[in-house]
Scaffold this motif. Structure first.
Motif, PDB file in Angstrom:
ATOM      1  N   ALA A 109     -13.791  49.908  32.578  1.00 58.45           N
ATOM      2  CA  ALA A 109     -14.601  50.997  33.128  1.00 58.45           C
ATOM      3  C   ALA A 109     -15.631  50.436  34.111  1.00 58.45           C
ATOM      4  O   ALA A 109     -15.900  51.044  35.153  1.00 58.45           O
ATOM      5  CB  ALA A 109     -15.290  51.757  32.003  1.00 58.45           C
ATOM      6  N   HIS A 110     -16.196  49.270  33.786  1.00 60.30           N
ATOM      7  CA  HIS A 110     -17.126  48.620  34.716  1.00 60.30           C
ATOM      8  C   HIS A 110     -16.408  48.291  36.019  1.00 60.30           C
ATOM      9  O   HIS A 110     -16.948  48.495  37.114  1.00 60.30           O
ATOM     10  CB  HIS A 110     -17.677  47.334  34.103  1.00 60.30           C
ATOM     11  CG  HIS A 110     -18.856  47.538  33.207  1.00 60.30           C
ATOM     12  ND1 HIS A 110     -20.098  47.889  33.687  1.00 60.30           N
ATOM     13  CD2 HIS A 110     -18.987  47.434  31.865  1.00 60.30           C
ATOM     14  CE1 HIS A 110     -20.942  47.997  32.674  1.00 60.30           C
ATOM     15  NE2 HIS A 110     -20.297  47.724  31.558  1.00 60.30           N
ATOM     16  N   GLY A 148     -13.709  47.142  23.633  1.00 58.52           N
ATOM     17  CA  GLY A 148     -14.492  46.339  24.565  1.00 58.52           C
ATOM     18  C   GLY A 148     -13.749  46.099  25.858  1.00 58.52           C
ATOM     19  O   GLY A 148     -14.352  46.048  26.936  1.00 58.52           O
ATOM     20  N   GLU A 201     -14.100  49.149  27.942  1.00 57.40           N
ATOM     21  CA  GLU A 201     -15.453  49.205  28.507  1.00 57.40           C
ATOM     22  C   GLU A 201     -15.550  48.319  29.754  1.00 57.40           C
ATOM     23  O   GLU A 201     -16.132  48.723  30.767  1.00 57.40           O
ATOM     24  CB  GLU A 201     -16.470  48.746  27.463  1.00 57.40           C
ATOM     25  CG  GLU A 201     -17.906  48.781  27.953  1.00 57.40           C
ATOM     26  CD  GLU A 201     -18.882  48.267  26.916  1.00 57.40           C
ATOM     27  OE1 GLU A 201     -20.087  48.202  27.232  1.00 57.40           O
ATOM     28  OE2 GLU A 201     -18.444  47.899  25.802  1.00 57.40           O
TER      29      GLU A 201
END
Length: 271
Positions: free
Chosen positions: A246-247, A240, A243
């Motif tokens: 990555a955003h 998470g 992730e």
């Protein structure tokens, strides 16, 4: 309202321009996102009463007096001096029930009422303490929602700024000290308070939620995603965290190198 429904409201709020930002509904969604399945109607009822009463007062009083008297005297909204760290002080649903809160939470009701009544008021992201800037015929004045909406004189603003660590050169600049922020930034300030409190309490799930709300409210800012990643990393949720990083990388700015180092640090823990 469920947590997922709150996320939808915040996502939509993040997509609109500053002038159309739905401050009250976004603040309600923030509260529900933290603690779902509560009734938000008392918030809307209080806000409607505030706007109605303020409209009645504006004819015979100055804008700042009318706003302070409506919110602090008529509706009894005030700072929580006795239980400053009470978790309800940052939650507009709890604030509507208790009539107590932090300045950044109280300001939601002040700003919403002012908009509806046609009073020009903006938040002021003052160091350590959120204030309001109200436009009057004599010029802008600063109000403190935490202290019964009382007027904060320029000399006190300077003293507060010096105590907060600003240099004398900056602390004497009223244009800087009273620079207005958007309603979006005002609500983000409240989420920053929640994030800081959660980190101090080692409540990393709460920290993640508050950082995620900031990311949704301002999708062009990469920094909330870095905080989401840090909170997830503290929870051991490394996938998470990646992730979230990555955003953050999708927002183009000079912090790319820093974000790449964060990605590499988390990825190493997965290997």
């Amino acid at each position: 309202m469920t947590r997922d429904e709150a996320i939808e409201v915040l996502t939509e709020a993040g997509q609109v321009g500053d002038e159309a930002f739905p401050l009250l509904e976004a603040a309600i969604a923030c509260a529900i996102h933290d603690h779902p399945f509560r009734d938000p109607e008392p918030v809307r009822t209080l806000a409607a009463r505030a706007a109605e009463r303020l409209a009645e007062r504006t004819g015979g009083e100055s804008p700042d007096d009318a706003l302070a008297e409506t919110m602090a005297a008529d509706l009894r909204l005030n700072g929580d001096l006795l239980n400053y760290d009470h978790p309800g002080n940052t939650d507009v649903i709890d604030v509507a029930e208790r009539r107590r809160g932090l300045s950044a939470a109280l300001s939601v009701f002040y700003l919403d009422a002012a908009r509806r009544a046609g009073i020009k008021a903006r938040g002021v992201d003052f160091p350590g303490h959120f204030l309001l800037r109200v436009e009057t015929p004599e010029g802008p004045v600063a109000l403190d929602p935490f202290s019964q909406g009382r007027l904060v004189l320029p000399s006190e603003l300077t003293r507060r700024a010096l105590r907060a660590g600003l240099t004398p050169h900056v602390a004497d600049r009223l244009d800087v000290l009273m620079a207005p922020v958007t309603d979006r930034q005002a609500l983000i300030r409240l989420q920053n308070v929640l994030f800081s409190r959660a980190i101090r309490a080692e409540d990393y799930e709460g920290a993640e939620r508050s950082a995620l709300r900031r990311a949704l409210l301002d999708p062009e800012d990469h920094r909330p995603w870095l905080d989401v990643a840090a909170a997830r990393e503290k929870q051991g949720a490394l996938a998470g965290a990646l992730e979230a990083l990555a955003h953050a990388r999708t927002v183009d700015d000079p912090m790319e190198a820093h974000r790449q180092m964060s990605v590499d640090r988390v990825r190493l823990q997965l290997n």
